[in-house]
Write a protein that holds these residues in place. Structure first.
Motif, PDB file in Angstrom:
ATOM      1  N   HIS A   1      41.310  48.822  25.676  1.00 33.25           N
ATOM      2  CA  HIS A   1      40.920  48.125  26.677  1.00 33.25           C
ATOM      3  C   HIS A   1      39.391  48.380  26.617  1.00 33.25           C
ATOM      4  O   HIS A   1      38.733  49.353  26.618  1.00 33.25           O
ATOM      5  CB  HIS A   1      41.060  48.962  28.227  1.00 33.25           C
ATOM      6  CG  HIS A   1      42.643  48.761  28.468  1.00 33.25           C
ATOM      7  ND1 HIS A   1      43.305  47.659  28.955  1.00 33.25           N
ATOM      8  CD2 HIS A   1      43.724  49.698  28.099  1.00 33.25           C
ATOM      9  CE1 HIS A   1      44.625  47.981  29.126  1.00 33.25           C
ATOM     10  NE2 HIS A   1      44.748  49.219  28.579  1.00 33.25           N
TER      11      HIS A   1
ATOM     12  N   SER B   1      36.438  44.946  39.492  1.00 34.73           N
ATOM     13  CA  SER B   1      35.975  43.800  40.514  1.00 34.73           C
ATOM     14  C   SER B   1      37.262  43.343  41.485  1.00 34.73           C
ATOM     15  O   SER B   1      37.003  42.669  42.662  1.00 34.73           O
ATOM     16  CB  SER B   1      35.242  42.651  39.863  1.00 34.73           C
ATOM     17  OG  SER B   1      34.207  43.064  39.179  1.00 34.73           O
TER      18      SER B   1
ATOM     19  N   ARG C   1      35.839  46.192  33.872  1.00 32.17           N
ATOM     20  CA  ARG C   1      34.894  45.807  34.824  1.00 32.17           C
ATOM     21  C   ARG C   1      35.533  44.630  35.700  1.00 32.17           C
ATOM     22  O   ARG C   1      35.505  44.769  36.966  1.00 32.17           O
ATOM     23  CB  ARG C   1      33.555  45.299  34.439  1.00 32.17           C
ATOM     24  CG  ARG C   1      32.626  46.419  33.838  1.00 32.17           C
ATOM     25  CD  ARG C   1      31.273  45.995  33.800  1.00 32.17           C
ATOM     26  NE  ARG C   1      30.513  47.053  33.234  1.00 32.17           N
ATOM     27  CZ  ARG C   1      29.988  48.075  34.074  1.00 32.17           C
ATOM     28  NH1 ARG C   1      30.288  47.939  35.551  1.00 32.17           N
ATOM     29  NH2 ARG C   1      29.230  49.294  33.741  1.00 32.17           N
ATOM     30  N   ARG C   2      36.391  43.611  35.069  1.00 34.02           N
ATOM     31  CA  ARG C   2      37.077  42.631  35.757  1.00 34.02           C
ATOM     32  C   ARG C   2      38.073  43.209  36.684  1.00 34.02           C
ATOM     33  O   ARG C   2      38.295  42.650  37.874  1.00 34.02           O
ATOM     34  CB  ARG C   2      37.540  41.703  34.542  1.00 34.02           C
ATOM     35  CG  ARG C   2      37.872  40.404  35.177  1.00 34.02           C
ATOM     36  CD  ARG C   2      38.029  39.306  34.034  1.00 34.02           C
ATOM     37  NE  ARG C   2      38.868  39.986  32.810  1.00 34.02           N
ATOM     38  CZ  ARG C   2      38.453  39.922  31.702  1.00 34.02           C
ATOM     39  NH1 ARG C   2      37.310  39.829  31.038  1.00 34.02           N
ATOM     40  NH2 ARG C   2      39.417  40.442  30.660  1.00 34.02           N
TER      41      ARG C   2
ATOM     42  N   GLU D   1      29.592  40.766  27.758  1.00 33.62           N
ATOM     43  CA  GLU D   1      29.520  40.860  29.207  1.00 33.62           C
ATOM     44  C   GLU D   1      30.551  40.049  30.050  1.00 33.62           C
ATOM     45  O   GLU D   1      31.402  39.270  29.412  1.00 33.62           O
ATOM     46  CB  GLU D   1      28.056  40.105  29.463  1.00 33.62           C
ATOM     47  CG  GLU D   1      26.707  40.865  28.963  1.00 33.62           C
ATOM     48  CD  GLU D   1      25.646  40.155  29.534  1.00 33.62           C
ATOM     49  OE1 GLU D   1      25.782  39.307  30.471  1.00 33.62           O
ATOM     50  OE2 GLU D   1      24.669  40.936  29.553  1.00 33.62           O
ATOM     51  N   GLN D   2      30.723  40.567  31.090  1.00 27.04           N
ATOM     52  CA  GLN D   2      32.021  40.178  31.952  1.00 27.04           C
ATOM     53  C   GLN D   2      31.860  38.586  32.011  1.00 27.04           C
ATOM     54  O   GLN D   2      30.936  37.978  32.388  1.00 27.04           O
ATOM     55  CB  GLN D   2      31.850  40.797  33.160  1.00 27.04           C
ATOM     56  CG  GLN D   2      33.169  40.652  34.198  1.00 27.04           C
ATOM     57  CD  GLN D   2      33.141  41.260  35.307  1.00 27.04           C
ATOM     58  OE1 GLN D   2      32.577  42.341  35.583  1.00 27.04           O
ATOM     59  NE2 GLN D   2      33.912  40.585  36.280  1.00 27.04           N
ATOM     60  N   GLY D   3      33.142  38.025  31.598  1.00 28.07           N
ATOM     61  CA  GLY D   3      33.189  36.615  31.822  1.00 28.07           C
ATOM     62  C   GLY D   3      32.776  35.723  30.486  1.00 28.07           C
ATOM     63  O   GLY D   3      33.168  34.514  30.546  1.00 28.07           O
ATOM     64  N   GLU D   4      32.378  36.352  29.536  1.00 30.72           N
ATOM     65  CA  GLU D   4      31.886  35.558  28.361  1.00 30.72           C
ATOM     66  C   GLU D   4      33.172  35.631  27.119  1.00 30.72           C
ATOM     67  O   GLU D   4      33.725  36.699  27.144  1.00 30.72           O
ATOM     68  CB  GLU D   4      30.809  36.566  27.644  1.00 30.72           C
ATOM     69  CG  GLU D   4      29.459  36.219  28.214  1.00 30.72           C
ATOM     70  CD  GLU D   4      28.480  36.899  27.489  1.00 30.72           C
ATOM     71  OE1 GLU D   4      27.256  36.615  27.483  1.00 30.72           O
ATOM     72  OE2 GLU D   4      28.436  37.927  26.929  1.00 30.72           O
TER      73      GLU D   4
ATOM     74  N   THR E   1      28.928  35.398  23.568  1.00 32.98           N
ATOM     75  CA  THR E   1      28.125  36.482  23.378  1.00 32.98           C
ATOM     76  C   THR E   1      27.125  36.528  22.324  1.00 32.98           C
ATOM     77  O   THR E   1      25.921  36.772  22.382  1.00 32.98           O
ATOM     78  CB  THR E   1      29.034  37.899  23.294  1.00 32.98           C
ATOM     79  OG1 THR E   1      30.051  37.728  24.529  1.00 32.98           O
ATOM     80  CG2 THR E   1      28.313  39.017  23.142  1.00 32.98           C
TER      81      THR E   1
ATOM     82  N   GLU F   1      35.078  47.500  28.008  1.00 33.47           N
ATOM     83  CA  GLU F   1      34.506  47.639  29.040  1.00 33.47           C
ATOM     84  C   GLU F   1      34.532  46.144  29.869  1.00 33.47           C
ATOM     85  O   GLU F   1      34.638  46.290  31.189  1.00 33.47           O
ATOM     86  CB  GLU F   1      32.928  47.598  28.674  1.00 33.47           C
ATOM     87  CG  GLU F   1      32.221  47.662  30.104  1.00 33.47           C
ATOM     88  CD  GLU F   1      30.821  48.470  29.872  1.00 33.47           C
ATOM     89  OE1 GLU F   1      29.907  48.457  30.820  1.00 33.47           O
ATOM     90  OE2 GLU F   1      30.432  48.790  28.652  1.00 33.47           O
ATOM     91  N   PRO F   2      34.373  44.854  29.174  1.00 34.74           N
ATOM     92  CA  PRO F   2      34.294  43.669  30.243  1.00 34.74           C
ATOM     93  C   PRO F   2      35.590  43.671  30.868  1.00 34.74           C
ATOM     94  O   PRO F   2      35.866  43.269  32.202  1.00 34.74           O
ATOM     95  CB  PRO F   2      34.088  42.626  29.227  1.00 34.74           C
ATOM     96  CG  PRO F   2      33.523  43.042  28.178  1.00 34.74           C
ATOM     97  CD  PRO F   2      33.967  44.485  27.895  1.00 34.74           C
ATOM     98  N   ALA F   3      36.776  43.832  30.256  1.00 40.22           N
ATOM     99  CA  ALA F   3      38.067  43.985  30.754  1.00 40.22           C
ATOM    100  C   ALA F   3      38.193  44.760  32.101  1.00 40.22           C
ATOM    101  O   ALA F   3      38.725  44.614  33.252  1.00 40.22           O
ATOM    102  CB  ALA F   3      39.168  44.082  29.798  1.00 40.22           C
TER     103      ALA F   3
END
Length: 267
Positions: free
Chosen positions: A87, A97, A93-94, A150-153, A158, A89-91
């Motif tokens: 896993h 959230s 953080r998602r 980054e989150q959502g990219e 990126t 980091e962006p996943a």
């Protein structure tokens, strides 16, 4: 604790939780024990933990500490997932959230798995292909521009953003080339870097002084001499061979988008 095999006592699910089968569940608990290399438990000190799993766990859950949330703070918790699962980091953080929509920004995360994306940036000149190499402030070796997802990219988004931020160059990513490298820069954290081939029409570089010390446009032979790591050499060689192959993007070939456009025109 990062990377350790542990056993967690589950106390309750975090709510609102995702319905079973529609995503990853998040559960609260505490680390009951750390599992040693011999498979035997070691006292865990009842450290707080979040558990990620795709189905409701039982009373106990065995897994790997893949991240630490809010490290160094009073509410610090380990994030535990099934052994062998990855896993980034962006996943994570998602996920946080979703479960904690009122917590903004998401907690500070120290992750076992890190992912970056970058590009083998090139331009055509009368002397042949030149490649953009950069030297980071935190390192003492030449490499390609890259940075954290980054989150959502998407991966390509990126790469485009990082090249623009670090060098000021607008690039066009070519379809069909994607190379990955995996390594452990600090012994424990496992890092994956994805590289794309990208064309730059301009030569003027404006480096991001907080990230980059130097840059150079180098020929293939010069870049080979400058690189210190096998991963960089392998990616460069793969890009050079892909770009110059018969029917490739620099030999009159078409990428996927070009082929589709030609087919539409003929149709």
């Amino acid at each position: 604790m990062l990377g350790k095999h542990v056993e967690v006592t589950i106390t309750r699910p975090v709510r609102p939780y995702m319905p079973q089968g529609q995503g990853i569940g998040l559960y609260k608990g505490f680390i009951r024990s750390a599992i040693g290399a011999d498979g035997k438990p070691r006292p865990g000190g009842r450290a707080g933990a979040y558990v990620l799993c795709d189905k409701p766990p039982g009373k106990y859950f065995e897994g790997t500490v893949i991240a630490i949330a809010d490290k160094g703070r009073p509410n610090e918790r380990c994030i535990v997932a099934a052994v062998g699962s990855v896993h980034y980091e962006p996943a994570l953080r998602r996920l946080f959230s979703y479960y904690f929509p009122r917590r903004n920004p998401p907690p500070k995360l120290l992750c076992l798995y890190e992912k970056s994306c970058g590009a083998v940036v090139f331009r055509k000149t009368g002397r042949g292909l030149l490649y953009l190499l950069v030297k980071n402030r935190n390192g003492r070796h030449w490499g390609f521009p890259k940075g954290h997802v980054e989150q959502g990219e998407s991966e390509q988004q990126t790469a485009v953003r990082e090249v623009l931020e670090e060098t000021g160059l607008h690039i066009t990513v070519l379809d069909g080339f994607r190379e990955t490298c995996e390594y452990r820069p600090f012994g424990k954290i496992k890092k994956q870097v994805v590289f794309f081939a990208a064309r730059s029409e301009g030569a003027r570089v404006t480096i991001q002084r907080t990230e980059i010390d130097h840059y150079i446009w180098a020929s293939y032979s010069d870049a080979v001499q400058l690189f210190r790591y096998d991963n960089d050499l392998r990616v460069l060689e793969a890009a050079q061979n892909w770009l110059l192959r018969p029917g490739g993007p620099l030999r009159g070939g078409q990428g996927a988008k070009g082929k589709q456009a030609q087919q539409d025109k003929e149709g």
